[in-house]
Design a protein around this motif. Structure first.
Motif, PDB file in Angstrom:
ATOM      1  N   ARG A  83       2.243 101.223   3.455  1.00 57.78           N
ATOM      2  CA  ARG A  83       2.273 102.001   4.697  1.00 57.78           C
ATOM      3  C   ARG A  83       3.610 101.819   5.412  1.00 57.78           C
ATOM      4  O   ARG A  83       4.236 102.785   5.857  1.00 57.78           O
ATOM      5  N   VAL A 101       6.405 103.643   3.621  1.00 56.11           N
ATOM      6  CA  VAL A 101       6.317 105.077   3.895  1.00 56.11           C
ATOM      7  C   VAL A 101       6.826 105.355   5.311  1.00 56.11           C
ATOM      8  O   VAL A 101       7.628 106.268   5.532  1.00 56.11           O
ATOM      9  N   GLU A 102       6.392 104.555   6.285  1.00 57.32           N
ATOM     10  CA  GLU A 102       6.824 104.744   7.674  1.00 57.32           C
ATOM     11  C   GLU A 102       8.337 104.587   7.818  1.00 57.32           C
ATOM     12  O   GLU A 102       8.958 105.261   8.628  1.00 57.32           O
ATOM     13  N   GLY A 110      10.448 105.432   5.565  1.00 58.77           N
ATOM     14  CA  GLY A 110      11.110 106.477   4.794  1.00 58.77           C
ATOM     15  C   GLY A 110      11.658 106.022   3.458  1.00 58.77           C
ATOM     16  O   GLY A 110      12.513 106.686   2.876  1.00 58.77           O
ATOM     17  N   LEU A 136       9.488 105.077   0.759  1.00 59.34           N
ATOM     18  CA  LEU A 136       8.569 105.719  -0.173  1.00 59.34           C
ATOM     19  C   LEU A 136       7.944 106.920   0.526  1.00 59.34           C
ATOM     20  O   LEU A 136       7.896 106.971   1.760  1.00 59.34           O
ATOM     21  N   GLU A 137       7.467 107.857  -0.276  1.00 58.13           N
ATOM     22  CA  GLU A 137       6.680 108.956   0.271  1.00 58.13           C
ATOM     23  C   GLU A 137       5.462 109.146  -0.610  1.00 58.13           C
ATOM     24  O   GLU A 137       5.486 108.812  -1.793  1.00 58.13           O
ATOM     25  N   GLN A 138       4.397 109.636   0.000  1.00 57.43           N
ATOM     26  CA  GLN A 138       3.201 109.916  -0.782  1.00 57.43           C
ATOM     27  C   GLN A 138       3.324 111.313  -1.361  1.00 57.43           C
ATOM     28  O   GLN A 138       3.702 112.252  -0.671  1.00 57.43           O
ATOM     29  N   ALA A 139       3.032 111.406  -2.649  1.00 54.41           N
ATOM     30  CA  ALA A 139       3.098 112.664  -3.372  1.00 54.41           C
ATOM     31  C   ALA A 139       1.798 112.818  -4.155  1.00 54.41           C
ATOM     32  O   ALA A 139       1.032 111.855  -4.270  1.00 54.41           O
ATOM     33  N   TYR A 175       2.946 107.270  -5.055  1.00 57.25           N
ATOM     34  CA  TYR A 175       4.095 106.930  -4.219  1.00 57.25           C
ATOM     35  C   TYR A 175       5.380 107.180  -4.986  1.00 57.25           C
ATOM     36  O   TYR A 175       5.482 106.836  -6.158  1.00 57.25           O
ATOM     37  N   GLU A 176       6.350 107.783  -4.317  1.00 59.74           N
ATOM     38  CA  GLU A 176       7.644 108.042  -4.934  1.00 59.74           C
ATOM     39  C   GLU A 176       8.745 107.550  -4.023  1.00 59.74           C
ATOM     40  O   GLU A 176       8.629 107.616  -2.792  1.00 59.74           O
ATOM     41  N   THR A 195      12.041 107.770  -1.987  1.00 56.59           N
ATOM     42  CA  THR A 195      12.823 108.813  -1.334  1.00 56.59           C
ATOM     43  C   THR A 195      14.299 108.556  -1.648  1.00 56.59           C
ATOM     44  O   THR A 195      14.642 107.559  -2.306  1.00 56.59           O
TER      45      THR A 195
END
Length: 141
Positions: free
Chosen positions: A59, A62-63, A65, A67-70, A74-75, A77
């Motif tokens: 989390r 992701v917050e 920036g 990783l991003e959820q795809a 998770y991928e 960035t």
């Protein structure tokens, strides 16, 4: 519960970087993402970390920036991909100092020729090789 010290308003880029990805679980998640892990279960199996800790670290990544959820999981960035030299530097430091001579360890290889990577170096704008003795930090007043 102990409140975590935050460094996200520090004037030092190292402190702000550590604030974003400085704990070992986050760096190992990023390492695994470079190695192809995408799904929660893949990270959990690789790291053996408790699910609540993994959830919190994913989390936060992701917050921040990184990783991003795809749809595939998770991928990394572009910001996450930019951590590649950091992971390589940690790996190369570990290869040099964290293993006994001859002790087996994983290797990072160039896909094209299956050879180990050349050690990372820091160079000046004019190409000179630099050491820490050749640099200085200009701190804000």
């Amino acid at each position: 519960m102990v409140k975590r010290t935050r460094f996200d308003e520090e004037s030092c880029p190292v402190a702000r970087s550590v604030d974003a990805v400085g704990d070992w679980w986050s760096l190992l998640i990023v390492r695994d993402a470079f190695d192809g892990s995408r799904r929660f279960g893949e990270f959990q199996r690789s790291l053996g970390v408790a699910k609540n800790i993994l959830s919190a670290r994913l989390r936060a990544l992701v917050e921040n920036g990184i990783l991003e959820q795809a749809p595939t999981g998770y991928e990394l960035t572009a910001k996450g991909e930019a951590l590649f030299p950091v992971i390589v530097a940690l790996r190369q430091w570990g290869e040099a100092f964290a293993f006994d001579p001859g002790e087996p360890h994983s290797e990072l290889l160039d896909r094209r020729d299956q050879q180990p990577l050349k050690p990372l170096e820091v160079h000046a704008a004019d190409g000179r090789l630099l050491t820490s003795a050749d640099t200085e930090v200009h701190k804000l007043p």
